[in-house]
Design an enzyme around this catalytic site. Sequence first.
Site, PDB file in Angstrom:
ATOM      1  N   GLY A   1      90.214  31.406  39.110  1.00 42.88           N
ATOM      2  CA  GLY A   1      89.053  31.437  38.241  1.00 42.88           C
ATOM      3  C   GLY A   1      88.025  30.444  38.748  1.00 42.88           C
ATOM      4  O   GLY A   1      87.915  30.199  39.943  1.00 42.88           O
ATOM      5  N   CYS A   2      87.299  29.850  37.855  1.00 45.07           N
ATOM      6  CA  CYS A   2      86.268  28.885  38.214  1.00 45.07           C
ATOM      7  C   CYS A   2      86.868  27.719  38.996  1.00 45.07           C
ATOM      8  O   CYS A   2      87.805  27.080  38.538  1.00 45.07           O
ATOM      9  CB  CYS A   2      85.604  28.368  36.937  1.00 45.07           C
ATOM     10  SG  CYS A   2      84.384  27.081  37.240  1.00 45.07           S
TER      11      CYS A   2
END
Length: 169
Positions: A11-12
């Site tokens: 993800g981020c």
Amino acid sequence: MKINKAYFAGGCFWCMVKPFDQYEGIEGIISGYMGGHVDNPTYEQVKTGTTGHYEAVEIEYDPALFPFDKLLDIFFKQIDPTDADGQFHDRGSQYRTAIFYVNEAQKEAAENYITSIQSQYNKPIVTEVLPYKTFYAAEEYHQNYYMKDPENYAQEQQLRQQYATKTSQ
């Protein structure tokens, strides 16, 4: 001292640095991009979801102090490995999860780890195990984000936790 490298997309990338950055044996962490078809991508390009790149981290570690399996433990505690469309409130192909292996030992360890935890989930694990491709360091303002902007980082973590709690109910 021998230093190895490991690459994780969870993800981020802002949220992937701090969980690893607190252990003896972790020698460095860089936020960046990998897995796509654009050379030297920028954040502006990657965030469109059209480059094929994942937001990822490069982790330099001393395997004598910090084995690869321990990196896998930390990684899987940060992600929802059953979500193919991003992570928590971060949606898009750039937020998919993957382990980019640099050798057969890492590949085998990652595949075995996934097999060993699959029974903990009621959906298939979709975290990919892929061969290493060129890693491109992200722009400087993305490096060590949690230290540069602790307030925004805390808000990002809180949103991830709220989303994770909401989707697990």
